[in-house]
Design a protein around this motif. Structure first.
Motif, PDB file in Angstrom:
ATOM      1  N   SER A   1      12.739  13.658   2.344  1.00 42.96           N
ATOM      2  CA  SER A   1      13.330  14.359   1.207  1.00 42.96           C
ATOM      3  C   SER A   1      13.284  13.503  -0.054  1.00 42.96           C
ATOM      4  CB  SER A   1      14.761  14.788   1.521  1.00 42.96           C
ATOM      5  OG  SER A   1      15.587  13.655   1.681  1.00 42.96           O
ATOM      6  N   SER A   2      13.024  12.205   0.089  1.00 46.42           N
ATOM      7  CA  SER A   2      12.870  11.321  -1.065  1.00 46.42           C
ATOM      8  C   SER A   2      11.464  11.439  -1.615  1.00 46.42           C
ATOM      9  CB  SER A   2      13.109   9.862  -0.660  1.00 46.42           C
ATOM     10  OG  SER A   2      14.386   9.690  -0.146  1.00 46.42           O
ATOM     11  N   GLU A   3      11.337  11.431  -2.934  1.00 45.62           N
ATOM     12  CA  GLU A   3      10.010  11.481  -3.537  1.00 45.62           C
ATOM     13  C   GLU A   3       9.276  10.166  -3.360  1.00 45.62           C
ATOM     14  OE1 GLU A   3       9.387  12.987  -7.463  1.00 45.62           O
ATOM     15  OE2 GLU A   3      11.082  14.351  -7.258  1.00 45.62           O
TER      16      GLU A   3
ATOM     17  N   LEU B   1       0.829  -1.210   0.000  1.00 44.66           N
ATOM     18  CA  LEU B   1       0.000   0.000   0.000  1.00 44.66           C
ATOM     19  C   LEU B   1       0.858   1.254   0.000  1.00 44.66           C
ATOM     20  CD1 LEU B   1      -2.792  -0.796   2.623  1.00 44.66           C
ATOM     21  CD2 LEU B   1      -3.003  -0.744   0.146  1.00 44.66           C
ATOM     22  N   PRO B   2       0.435   2.286  -0.748  1.00 43.30           N
ATOM     23  CA  PRO B   2       1.140   3.563  -0.724  1.00 43.30           C
ATOM     24  C   PRO B   2       0.588   4.471   0.380  1.00 43.30           C
ATOM     25  CG  PRO B   2      -0.527   3.609  -2.425  1.00 43.30           C
ATOM     26  CD  PRO B   2      -0.584   2.230  -1.802  1.00 43.30           C
ATOM     27  N   PHE B   3       1.472   5.255   0.968  1.00 44.13           N
ATOM     28  CA  PHE B   3       1.105   6.258   1.974  1.00 44.13           C
ATOM     29  C   PHE B   3       1.732   7.573   1.542  1.00 44.13           C
ATOM     30  CE2 PHE B   3       0.720   2.278   4.135  1.00 44.13           C
ATOM     31  CZ  PHE B   3      -0.359   2.436   4.992  1.00 44.13           C
ATOM     32  N   LYS B   4       0.910   8.602   1.376  1.00 43.96           N
ATOM     33  CA  LYS B   4       1.402   9.921   0.983  1.00 43.96           C
ATOM     34  C   LYS B   4       1.739  10.706   2.248  1.00 43.96           C
ATOM     35  CE  LYS B   4       0.380  13.811  -1.976  1.00 43.96           C
ATOM     36  NZ  LYS B   4      -0.527  14.375  -2.969  1.00 43.96           N
ATOM     37  N   LEU B   5       3.014  11.055   2.403  1.00 44.67           N
ATOM     38  CA  LEU B   5       3.451  11.774   3.601  1.00 44.67           C
ATOM     39  C   LEU B   5       3.368  13.280   3.435  1.00 44.67           C
ATOM     40  CD1 LEU B   5       6.556   9.670   4.657  1.00 44.67           C
ATOM     41  CD2 LEU B   5       4.182   9.429   5.362  1.00 44.67           C
ATOM     42  N   HIS B   6       3.750  13.758   2.267  1.00 42.32           N
ATOM     43  CA  HIS B   6       3.729  15.177   1.934  1.00 42.32           C
ATOM     44  C   HIS B   6       3.356  15.287   0.462  1.00 42.32           C
ATOM     45  CE1 HIS B   6       5.576  16.294   5.739  1.00 42.32           C
ATOM     46  NE2 HIS B   6       6.481  15.355   5.544  1.00 42.32           N
ATOM     47  N   ASP B   7       3.267  16.508  -0.042  1.00 38.53           N
ATOM     48  CA  ASP B   7       2.940  16.686  -1.456  1.00 38.53           C
ATOM     49  C   ASP B   7       3.910  15.948  -2.366  1.00 38.53           C
ATOM     50  OD1 ASP B   7       0.701  18.195  -0.940  1.00 38.53           O
ATOM     51  OD2 ASP B   7       1.755  20.118  -1.118  1.00 38.53           O
TER      52      ASP B   7
END
Length: 64
Positions: free
Chosen positions: A54-56, A8-14
């Motif tokens: 800092s990693s995309e 599963l993906p989790f979006k941490l920041h934009d």
């Protein structure tokens, strides 16, 4: 609902997404919706708090 293991993906920041591989969930066989149990979510939050934002994109294996 039945126990499954999924990624599963989790979006941490934009600009930062973390994919957790091998995440245990409870998934509906009909609609494919899923639930993450409280104890698993606590571990997920701990893992996500240690990710380099800092990693995309980062891929992390979930270890039960």
């Amino acid at each position: 609902m039945s126990p499954q293991v999924t990624d599963l993906p989790f979006k941490l920041h934009d600009n930062a997404i973390v994919i957790l591989k091998g995440l245990p969930v409870m998934q509906c066989g009909n609609c494919r919706e899923y639930l993450i149990q409280d104890e698993v979510m606590a571990k997920v939050e701990n893992i996500l708090s240690k990710v380099n934002v800092s990693s995309e994109l980062e891929v992390v294996r979930f270890a039960a």
